[in-house]
Write a protein that holds these residues in place. Structure first.
Motif, PDB file in Angstrom:
ATOM      1  N   LEU A  19       0.773  -1.167  -0.102  1.00 15.21           N
ATOM      2  CA  LEU A  19      -0.162   0.104   0.080  1.00 15.21           C
ATOM      3  C   LEU A  19       0.696   1.267   0.066  1.00 15.21           C
ATOM      4  O   LEU A  19       0.568   2.224  -0.856  1.00 15.21           O
ATOM      5  N   LEU A  20       1.869   1.231   0.738  1.00 15.71           N
ATOM      6  CA  LEU A  20       2.715   2.493   0.879  1.00 15.71           C
ATOM      7  C   LEU A  20       3.421   2.651  -0.521  1.00 15.71           C
ATOM      8  O   LEU A  20       3.445   3.674  -1.009  1.00 15.71           O
ATOM      9  N   SER A  21       3.854   1.763  -1.118  1.00 13.42           N
ATOM     10  CA  SER A  21       4.411   1.735  -2.670  1.00 13.42           C
ATOM     11  C   SER A  21       3.292   2.289  -3.533  1.00 13.42           C
ATOM     12  O   SER A  21       3.721   3.185  -4.425  1.00 13.42           O
ATOM     13  N   LEU A  22       2.048   1.622  -3.764  1.00 11.25           N
ATOM     14  CA  LEU A  22       1.272   2.203  -4.524  1.00 11.25           C
ATOM     15  C   LEU A  22       0.778   3.602  -4.228  1.00 11.25           C
ATOM     16  O   LEU A  22       0.632   4.489  -5.190  1.00 11.25           O
ATOM     17  N   ARG A  23       0.489   3.983  -3.008  1.00  2.06           N
ATOM     18  CA  ARG A  23       0.012   5.352  -2.527  1.00  2.06           C
ATOM     19  C   ARG A  23       1.213   6.349  -2.867  1.00  2.06           C
ATOM     20  O   ARG A  23       1.031   7.359  -3.230  1.00  2.06           O
ATOM     21  N   HIS A  24       2.297   5.988  -2.595  1.00  2.00           N
ATOM     22  CA  HIS A  24       3.705   6.808  -2.554  1.00  2.00           C
ATOM     23  C   HIS A  24       3.588   7.042  -4.240  1.00  2.00           C
ATOM     24  O   HIS A  24       3.863   8.377  -4.651  1.00  2.00           O
ATOM     25  N   ALA A  62       1.456   7.043  -6.540  1.00  2.00           N
ATOM     26  CA  ALA A  62       0.198   7.710  -7.130  1.00  2.00           C
ATOM     27  C   ALA A  62       0.455   9.183  -6.622  1.00  2.00           C
ATOM     28  O   ALA A  62       0.329  10.086  -7.499  1.00  2.00           O
ATOM     29  N   ARG A  63       1.074   9.345  -5.300  1.00  2.00           N
ATOM     30  CA  ARG A  63       1.197  11.014  -4.855  1.00  2.00           C
ATOM     31  C   ARG A  63       2.316  11.576  -5.720  1.00  2.00           C
ATOM     32  O   ARG A  63       2.089  12.674  -6.061  1.00  2.00           O
ATOM     33  N   ALA A  64       3.400  10.674  -5.764  1.00  2.00           N
ATOM     34  CA  ALA A  64       4.552  11.224  -6.773  1.00  2.00           C
ATOM     35  C   ALA A  64       3.945  11.662  -8.005  1.00  2.00           C
ATOM     36  O   ALA A  64       4.480  12.881  -8.519  1.00  2.00           O
ATOM     37  N   SER A  65       3.251  10.717  -8.684  1.00  2.00           N
ATOM     38  CA  SER A  65       2.767  10.972 -10.140  1.00  2.00           C
ATOM     39  C   SER A  65       1.958  12.471 -10.161  1.00  2.00           C
ATOM     40  O   SER A  65       1.990  13.152 -11.160  1.00  2.00           O
ATOM     41  N   LEU A 121       9.843  19.272  -4.850  1.00  2.00           N
ATOM     42  CA  LEU A 121       8.784  18.566  -4.560  1.00  2.00           C
ATOM     43  C   LEU A 121       9.395  17.382  -3.831  1.00  2.00           C
ATOM     44  O   LEU A 121       8.463  16.976  -3.198  1.00  2.00           O
ATOM     45  N   TRP A 122      10.247  16.839  -4.173  1.00  2.00           N
ATOM     46  CA  TRP A 122      10.873  15.503  -3.271  1.00  2.00           C
ATOM     47  C   TRP A 122      10.876  15.666  -1.744  1.00  2.00           C
ATOM     48  O   TRP A 122      10.695  14.997  -1.182  1.00  2.00           O
TER      49      TRP A 122
END
Length: 147
Positions: free
Chosen positions: A15-20, A22-25, A109-110
């Motif tokens: 979940l962290l990987s997916l959401r991170h 998506a947020r980065a995108s 941004l990072w």
């Protein structure tokens, strides 16, 4: 380790990987970037010009992915290719002035994304997080096991 603990760990990482991502995108989109392209820009900003094979190794991705990213970044004027006199098959990838300016924006941004991600964590947890995550990455690194 029992299944419940294993499942909790694996689900949290997934979940962290997916959401991170998506947020980065979402944060990268206004800059005209897709996930992965920022890593290439930041790597060139950190190390200076390099050939695509070196970029592939540094980014931990396959050469065709680097080729696709460099084509898009070249088309948008953020990188350029320079011939390597000693190797007619290789070309050096380097940031243009536009790419350097974009890398500066990506760095800001990072920082904001990292601050969002670690909000609420204790300072000692934050301090140990890079080492912990790097160890976890090494533990599952398929390139390491393949050698």
């Amino acid at each position: 380790m029992d299944f419940e603990q294993a499942d909790a760990i694996n689900q949290a990482i997934r979940l962290l990987s997916l959401r991170h991502r998506a947020r980065a995108s979402a944060l990268l989109a206004p800059l005209g970037l897709h996930p992965g392209q920022e890593a290439l820009l930041l790597e060139l900003a950190r190390t200076g010009p390099m050939i695509k094979a070196q970029l592939s190794e540094a980014l931990g991705c396959e050469p065709p992915s680097v080729t696709l990213m460099t084509r898009k970044l070249e088309a948008s004027g953020h990188i350029r290719f320079r011939a390597v006199p000693s190797d007619k098959r290789a070309s050096v990838v380097e940031l243009t002035d536009s790419g350097k300016a974009l890398a500066t924006q990506v760095k800001q941004l990072w920082c904001a994304l990292a601050e969002e991600t670690i909000a609420g964590l204790a300072p000692d947890t934050v301090a140990s997080l890079p080492d912990t995550l790097n160890t976890m990455t090494a533990n599952v690194d398929s390139r390491r096991r393949a050698k």
